[in-house]
Design an enzyme around this catalytic site. Structure first.
Site: not given
Length: 287
Positions: A16, A48, A109, A123
């Site tokens: 990542e 993102y 978040d 989600a």
């Protein structure tokens, strides 16, 4: 390529990275990708940012370049809490046009500077929407110690089952520092009928304050052994870095021995650390 297919043929290793901050040079992230490419990752995911169109643009460009310029499969993160349906449609169409086939679908978040939208509250809502309208491979997040906002482990597993039933075909865990939490989680997931591959998310720690902040935000427990390492080396950056790498390697060796589906390394855009870990484990991944 849809990354869920990789698990049928091998133990997966992925990384990542995050888009450069405004104070960073854009070239820095591409230097990082260039170095990570030499470690033969199965895919690289791109986070993102905190919110807004600028974050989306950076994620799209970097994810597109990873796939189309560097020849590595890429995964674009897509948090939905601050996006409305129109924005999500535009992002997904742009990703499809760029040839990106894999989405990490997240609630994200809550950002005090970005008002939450009501189109996708969870989600699972985003996953269902993507599954119904596009042909992306959808990845979901999971939490070995339970989501920090979820009152019980059982409810958290139910929520995860909803994500899988909605269309998620693979899972990546939040970071953890005690493998026993992962093994217990994996068993609970199996009992709940979750049959998709689960990658273990591992974060090498090189800074005591950083990990304490992340652990507090994510509700992650720090084992006694780990705390002892931080206390011993917190004032020696080089020793702390090496100890953090060694701890992550120990975690990964144990996970591989216990049949983990894959390892997802939170690189923090630090290719040196990723390389050190890769060099320690790559023969085990191929065994």
């Amino acid at each position: 390529m849809k990354t869920c297919e990789l698990f049928k043929i091998k133990k997966v290793l992925s990384f990542e990275i995050f888009p450069p901050r405004r104070t960073d040079s854009v070239s820095t992230i591409y230097n990082t990708i260039e170095e990570l490419k030499g470690l033969n990752p199965d895919f690289i995911s791109v986070t993102y940012g905190a919110g807004g169109s600028e974050s989306n643009t950076e994620t799209l460009k970097i994810a597109s370049d990873i796939k189309n310029k560097y020849g590595i499969e890429s995964v674009a993160h897509l948090p939905c809490i601050s996006l409305n349906k129109t924005q999500v449609i535009e992002i997904l169409n742009n990703l499809r046009e760029a040839g990106i086939e894999n989405i990490l679908a997240l609630r994200g978040d809550v950002n005090p500077n970005c008002k939450p939208q009501n189109d996708f509250k969870h989600a699972s809502d985003l996953i269902s929407f993507i599954k119904e309208n596009w042909d992306f491979n959808i990845i979901a997040a999971c939490y070995p110690e339970g989501h920090v906002e979820c009152p019980t482990i059982i409810e958290d597993i139910r929520n995860l089952k909803c994500k899988v039933d909605a269309g998620a075909s693979q899972l990546i865990t939040q970071l953890f520092f005690d493998n026993n939490y992962f093994y217990s989680f994996r068993e609970r997931a199996a009992i709940a009928g979750i049959r998709v591959p689960i990658e273990a998310g591992i974060m090498p720690v090189i800074n005591k304050k950083q990990v304490e902040r992340i652990a507090a935000l994510c509700g992650v427990k720090l084992p006694k052994k780990f705390l002892s390492i931080m206390e011993k080396y917190e004032n020696n950056p080089e020793a702390m870095r090496d100890a953090g790498i060694a701890y992550a390697v120990d975690q990964i060796v144990d996970l591989i021995a216990q049949g983990v589906d894959g390892i997802h390394l939170y690189t923090m855009n630090n290719p040196y650390i990723a390389r050190r870990i890769y060099e320690a484990i790559y023969t085990l991944l191929a065994a």
